[in-house]
Write an enzyme that holds these catalytic residues in place. Structure first.
Site, PDB file in Angstrom:
ATOM      1  N   CYS A  63       0.840  -1.207   0.000  1.00 54.63           N
ATOM      2  CA  CYS A  63       0.000   0.000   0.000  1.00 54.63           C
ATOM      3  C   CYS A  63       0.876   1.259   0.000  1.00 54.63           C
ATOM      4  CB  CYS A  63      -0.906  -0.021   1.230  1.00 54.63           C
ATOM      5  SG  CYS A  63      -1.818   1.509   1.511  1.00 54.63           S
ATOM      6  N   CYS A  66       0.092   3.719   2.802  1.00 53.92           N
ATOM      7  CA  CYS A  66       0.598   3.207   4.084  1.00 53.92           C
ATOM      8  C   CYS A  66       2.089   3.503   4.222  1.00 53.92           C
ATOM      9  CB  CYS A  66       0.380   1.707   4.192  1.00 53.92           C
ATOM     10  SG  CYS A  66      -1.349   1.192   4.135  1.00 53.92           S
TER      11      CYS A  66
END
Length: 134
Positions: A63, A66
């Site tokens: 991600c 993230c």
């Protein structure tokens, strides 16, 4: 024997180390990572029984958002030493993170109960929520 590898192969790094990111050093010992379902269950049990304020950052190594937010999360663990910070990779804890539908997702705990949830990133949003729950 050429090319022979002994049984002492290194395990792939997990948790915060497995992200491959250059993360700020935690100065207060309040930053941990859960690298398995069993480990995350233990962390959740400790949060419930200790009643100390905590935040769990559910993310994933793949991600992009993230990866952008994780250094900020780690840095803020130094700014809020009374909060426990936990990073849980959803791929390393698949059973206990089945309920997570978006990464990053942050859960905030107070007195052993989940009291807030934040979806997505945002340094200012994160700082405000940490301040509110510390």
């Amino acid at each position: 024997m050429e090319g022979f590898v002994s049984g002492s192969e290194e395990k792939p790094k997990q948790g915060l180390e497995g992200t491959g990111l250059n993360l700020p050093i935690n100065r207060h010992g309040n930053l941990k990572s859960a690298s398995s379902d069993e480990n995350l269950k233990e962390v959740l049990q400790n949060i419930r029984s200790s009643k100390s304020p905590a935040v769990i950052n559910y993310g994933a190594s793949w991600c992009h958002i993230c990866s952008q937010m994780l250094p900020t999360f780690c840095r803020m663990s130094n700014e809020f030493p009374k909060l426990s910070f936990v990073y849980a990779d959803i791929d390393e804890c698949p059973e206990t993170t089945q309920h997570i539908r978006y990464t990053p997702t942050l859960h905030f705990f107070r007195d052993g109960e989940r009291v807030d949830e934040m979806l997505g990133a945002g340094e200012e949003r994160l700082h405000d929520r940490l301040w509110l729950h510390s």
